[in-house]
Design an enzyme around this catalytic site. Sequence first.
Site, PDB file in Angstrom:
ATOM      1  N   CYS A   1       1.288  -1.366  -0.090  1.00 15.95           N
ATOM      2  CA  CYS A   1      -0.192  -0.045  -0.230  1.00 15.95           C
ATOM      3  C   CYS A   1       1.085   1.216  -0.172  1.00 15.95           C
ATOM      4  O   CYS A   1       1.569   1.472  -0.599  1.00 15.95           O
ATOM      5  CB  CYS A   1      -1.203  -0.504   1.173  1.00 15.95           C
ATOM      6  SG  CYS A   1      -2.317   1.224   1.090  1.00 15.95           S
TER       7      CYS A   1
ATOM      8  N   GLU B   1      -2.697  -9.976   3.025  1.00 17.95           N
ATOM      9  CA  GLU B   1      -3.094  -9.627   4.617  1.00 17.95           C
ATOM     10  C   GLU B   1      -4.964  -9.585   5.176  1.00 17.95           C
ATOM     11  O   GLU B   1      -4.787 -11.152   5.475  1.00 17.95           O
ATOM     12  CB  GLU B   1      -2.118  -8.812   5.308  1.00 17.95           C
ATOM     13  CG  GLU B   1      -3.188  -7.384   5.881  1.00 17.95           C
ATOM     14  CD  GLU B   1      -3.065  -6.657   4.719  1.00 17.95           C
ATOM     15  OE1 GLU B   1      -4.222  -5.481   4.761  1.00 17.95           O
ATOM     16  OE2 GLU B   1      -2.149  -6.693   4.462  1.00 17.95           O
TER      17      GLU B   1
ATOM     18  N   HIS C   1      -3.848  -5.311  -0.453  1.00 15.18           N
ATOM     19  CA  HIS C   1      -3.769  -6.007   0.688  1.00 15.18           C
ATOM     20  C   HIS C   1      -3.516  -7.481   1.079  1.00 15.18           C
ATOM     21  O   HIS C   1      -4.409  -8.113   1.007  1.00 15.18           O
ATOM     22  CB  HIS C   1      -5.010  -5.224   2.018  1.00 15.18           C
ATOM     23  CG  HIS C   1      -4.078  -3.842   2.145  1.00 15.18           C
ATOM     24  ND1 HIS C   1      -3.730  -3.555   3.389  1.00 15.18           N
ATOM     25  CD2 HIS C   1      -4.889  -2.523   1.283  1.00 15.18           C
ATOM     26  CE1 HIS C   1      -3.870  -2.166   3.493  1.00 15.18           C
ATOM     27  NE2 HIS C   1      -4.021  -1.445   2.849  1.00 15.18           N
TER      28      HIS C   1
END
Length: 385
Positions: free
Chosen positions: A273, A360, A358
């Site tokens: 990001c 995760e 992202h």
Amino acid sequence: MPAPQKPTACLALADGTLFYGHGFGATGETIAELVFNTAMTGYQEIMTDPSYAGQVVTFTFPHIGNTGVTPEDDETQTPSAAGMVVKWDPTEPSNWRATGNLTAWLTKIGRIGVGGIDTRRLTRAIRQQGAPHVALAHDPEGRFDIEKLVAKARAWKGLVGLDLAKDVTCAQSYRWDEKRWAWPEGYTRREGPGLRVVAVDYGAKRNILRCLASVGCEVTVLPATATAEDVLALNPEGVFLSNGPGDPAATGAYAVPMIQDVLARNLPVFGICLGHQMLALALGAKTRKMNHGHHGANHPVKDLTTGKVEITSMNHGFTVDADTLPAGVVMETHVSLFDGTNCGIAMVDRPVFSVQYHPEASPGPQDSFYLFERFAAAMQARRAA
């Protein structure tokens, strides 16, 4: 027939457009940029994602609040998003994990919510006109000074040129050893020595740190303003650049020199990001503001190196300009299948890479976890060399 419910919240756009609804959570006013998020779940993670600092989030999915809240789902210790806009007023939660309801939680963290809004119309306006500056007000008595609200929205300078990483970063360094949640144990701890990673916190989400721990990383987190000397003093085997809010060019004023010094040491580097944008700037590329950004958990991204398509979670209002990537030094590795914008880069001759999305957040659910494994493998290879 019951009398119509009196509006207790007002959303005023800088162009003078007004939306009235039912306020919940904290009372008062907030000025921010308005974005929309298309995710069907994860509203608590979204509200506590530091990347949403300075933004009010419109949720396109109407059932917001129905699963309640739990401390396990907070992505950071302090609240991040400025407020939330939803279609239907939150109901009492119905979920075995819930320890509280959304309204009480928003009141506790000092964030305003407004329900009863035509979120489809609002989302269409954001797409067509770009992410607007807004004033969101909640008054249980329904008293609003519309002229002042619109004036405040118009006077707000916006996110361009604004460094918010300093506002959301940690105050001091700390160690992280908690791994990803797994059934039935829940969160467990990584034990023993691991791969030494310094994570630079521009607004890091907890689940990113958990993913690093889960692939064997011994993580030390440093504030956003850490210098190269601070990073290298910990003798890292790899450096991670976290997500975060604001204009990457503004944060880059102090982050880019640090990253360039770290790159000169030939360490594996991984960014997500804002960290992706910071790495791109350090390598000579440029960033630009998007019309309304990417915010959601259903964004298709193509890996140009394999042809594979990943379903990703995104939250960004700025993008790396792929045309400015230095040829022969950096290659574009991932692109958005929504609009073709850059979603990943890698250095040609060393294990330095980053992605805009992202990994995760696991919307795929495991489409992108290989990036953490790739980072760990790069450090293992360097250790074995």
